[in-house]
Design a protein around this motif. Structure first.
Motif, short mmCIF file in Angstrom:
data_model
loop_
_atom_site.label_atom_id
_atom_site.label_comp_id
_atom_site.label_asym_id
_atom_site.label_seq_id
_atom_site.Cartn_x
_atom_site.Cartn_y
_atom_site.Cartn_z
N ARG A 22 42.31 36.63 39.90
CA ARG A 22 41.22 36.40 39.06
C ARG A 22 41.60 35.06 38.38
O ARG A 22 41.30 35.14 37.18
CB ARG A 22 41.26 37.51 37.82
CG ARG A 22 42.47 37.93 37.08
CD ARG A 22 42.53 38.91 36.65
NE ARG A 22 43.82 39.36 36.61
CZ ARG A 22 44.59 39.96 37.32
NH1 ARG A 22 44.17 40.87 38.57
NH2 ARG A 22 45.91 40.38 36.47
N SER A 23 42.13 34.57 39.03
CA SER A 23 42.44 33.03 39.03
C SER A 23 41.98 31.68 39.19
O SER A 23 41.61 31.52 40.09
CB SER A 23 44.41 32.88 38.98
OG SER A 23 44.64 34.22 38.57
N LYS A 24 42.30 30.39 38.88
CA LYS A 24 42.20 29.46 38.96
C LYS A 24 43.14 28.60 39.74
O LYS A 24 44.04 28.03 38.98
CB LYS A 24 40.88 28.66 37.64
CG LYS A 24 40.77 27.46 38.06
CD LYS A 24 40.14 25.49 37.50
CE LYS A 24 39.71 25.26 37.83
NZ LYS A 24 39.42 24.10 35.94
N LYS A 48 39.47 32.16 44.65
CA LYS A 48 38.76 30.80 43.81
C LYS A 48 39.81 29.21 43.97
O LYS A 48 40.88 29.78 42.83
CB LYS A 48 38.22 30.72 42.31
CG LYS A 48 37.59 29.59 41.47
CD LYS A 48 37.60 30.04 40.26
CE LYS A 48 36.26 28.71 39.43
NZ LYS A 48 36.39 29.27 37.98
#
Length: 441
Positions: A22-24, A48
């Motif tokens: 759930r991280s960039k 991502k």
């Protein structure tokens, strides 16, 4: 092979780095085997991410072709691409460091800037188990403590190394079976560099000793990490028991208490390592050195003061200028605080930060200066004069404390050793007409 390796990588991410889902992310990609495989795996997992590439301009056309290759990879994976060019040789010459160290500093500084400016949560690098072994051997060859033998950390602040569990052979097999294309850096085969020499000449021989050599090494690294964590917990306990705060900038170590733990050199290493000290034989000799002996790191100073060691920050040289106080002035800011001078009608309580003097005995402008050898004064409440050096010795002031001494003077005469003792010659008498209260805050 594709499904097996991908499955292992996916499980590894879910078990160890689920926060990446759930991280960039930003993947550091040179175009070589390891970083290409990392980018492909992350793409298959639906992470991502963007890709970042450094062109160090060290291999002419080859460097530019690497850049073009990584740009195409980013395009094929439909992710954004960040690039930068460095004059690495110039930077190395200016900073007087090796090309390898220059390249490392430049790329990591840029990664950190991208992290801040572009809002990336983490930066992924493609270090693997063989890199870990090489780093271990490099540190071992140079001489190191346990912290140099625990290998490359999987997580180091914003930097994540999700391939550290896997060997180069596993990564190569995956790439080969899936027809991946990557770039070969010709400098990686140059054995004039220590890492390449270990990679090509030492590690292959070690692997022939046992088919399980790399696996056994990973077990050893795991054991060393556990030992290191235990050591850290003990060091934290000892620090709490032995380190004493004198002020915001100074810590004190009682030598007799240090010796109670045994192995003083080892204790000193763990107590002082974070302050940048490296000459550990010299540090150990401080235990038996004469009072006043001192050694320096880039950031701190270690001073022997009788039965103690003092650790203090190295500051920019404190100004030795003299400060003048005209008669019309009632306040002066100096490095140790603010002097305030105020006429009063009645004498209040006295303390080390307050004195009362007879104004008529003063010669203006008053002067505030550092003390120097040969200075003397007439201690308040005593007969006769005394050299400041003798007074400091009697008061058992440390070298650091003496360096911070400021004097308030009237002409050549000392009125006050600020924060310590007033001079008898300026005390108020029954016939005093005007009393000045002088304080330091």
């Amino acid at each position: 092979m594709q499904n097996t390796f991908l499955h292992e990588f996916k499980n590894h991410i879910n078990d160890r780095f689920s926060f990446l889902l759930r991280s960039k992310l930003l993947i550091a990609c040179s175009g070589g085997l390891d970083s290409v495989v990392l980018a492909k795996l992350c793409n298959l997992l639906g992470l991502k991410f963007s890709i970042a590439h450094c062109n160090f301009n060290l291999r002419g056309k080859e460097s530019d072709e690497d850049e073009a290759f990584v740009a195409q990879l980013a395009y094929d994976l439909d992710v954004s691409f960040h690039k930068i060019h460095f004059d690495t040789k110039k930077y190395a010459e200016e900073q007087k460091v090796s090309i390898q160290m220059a390249a490392r500093t430049l790329r990591y500084d840029w990664f950190k800037k991208l992290h801040t400016d572009s809002g990336f949560d983490f930066i992924l690098t493609a270090h693997h188990a063989d890199d870990n072994l090489e780093t271990f051997l490099i540190n071992l060859s140079r001489g190191t403590g346990i912290e140099g033998l625990v290998g490359i950390p999987e997580v180091n602040d914003i930097f994540i190394r999700p391939l550290l569990l896997f060997s180069r052979d596993q990564i190569l097999d995956y790439a080969t079976h899936n027809n991946l294309v990557w770039r070969e850096d010709s400098s990686n085969s140059d054995t004039k560099y220590l890492r390449n020499k270990i990679r090509h000449k030492v590690v292959p021989d070690l692997k022939t000793l046992s088919p399980q050599f790399l696996s056994n090494f990973k077990t050893t690294i795991g054991n060393l990490k556990q030992t290191n964590e235990f050591v850290k917990s003990q060091v934290k306990r000892i620090k709490n028991e032995i380190l004493q705060n004198i002020d915001d900038d100074t810590l004190k170590i009682p030598i007799h208490k240090l010796r109670e733990y045994g192995h003083p050199k080892t204790c000193l290493y763990f107590l002082l390592n974070e302050y940048g000290f490296k000459a550990w034989n010299d540090v150990e000799h401080m235990l038996t050195a004469q009072s006043g002996k001192q050694i320096f790191s880039e950031t701190h100073r270690l001073v022997k003061d009788r039965d103690y060691l003092l650790i203090t920050k190295v500051k920019a040289e404190t100004t030795n200028r003299d400060y003048n106080i005209p008669e019309a002035e009632c306040m002066l800011m100096i490095p140790s605080g603010t002097l305030k001078i105020k006429p009063i009608e009645e004498v209040g309580e006295k303390d080390l930060k307050t004195i009362y003097v007879d104004k008529e005995k003063l010669k203006y402008p008053l002067t505030v200066r550092k003390w120097k050898e040969g200075d003397y004064f007439y201690p308040f409440g005593m007969k006769g004069k005394k050299k400041l050096s003798k007074y400091f010795k009697d008061e058992k002031l440390s070298l650091l404390a003496k360096e911070r001494i400021w004097l308030l003077c009237s002409g050549k005469d000392i009125v006050w050793i600020i924060n310590y003792r007033a001079d008898n010659r300026f005390k108020i008498m029954p016939q005093t007409k005007q009393v000045l209260k002088i304080t330091i805050t």
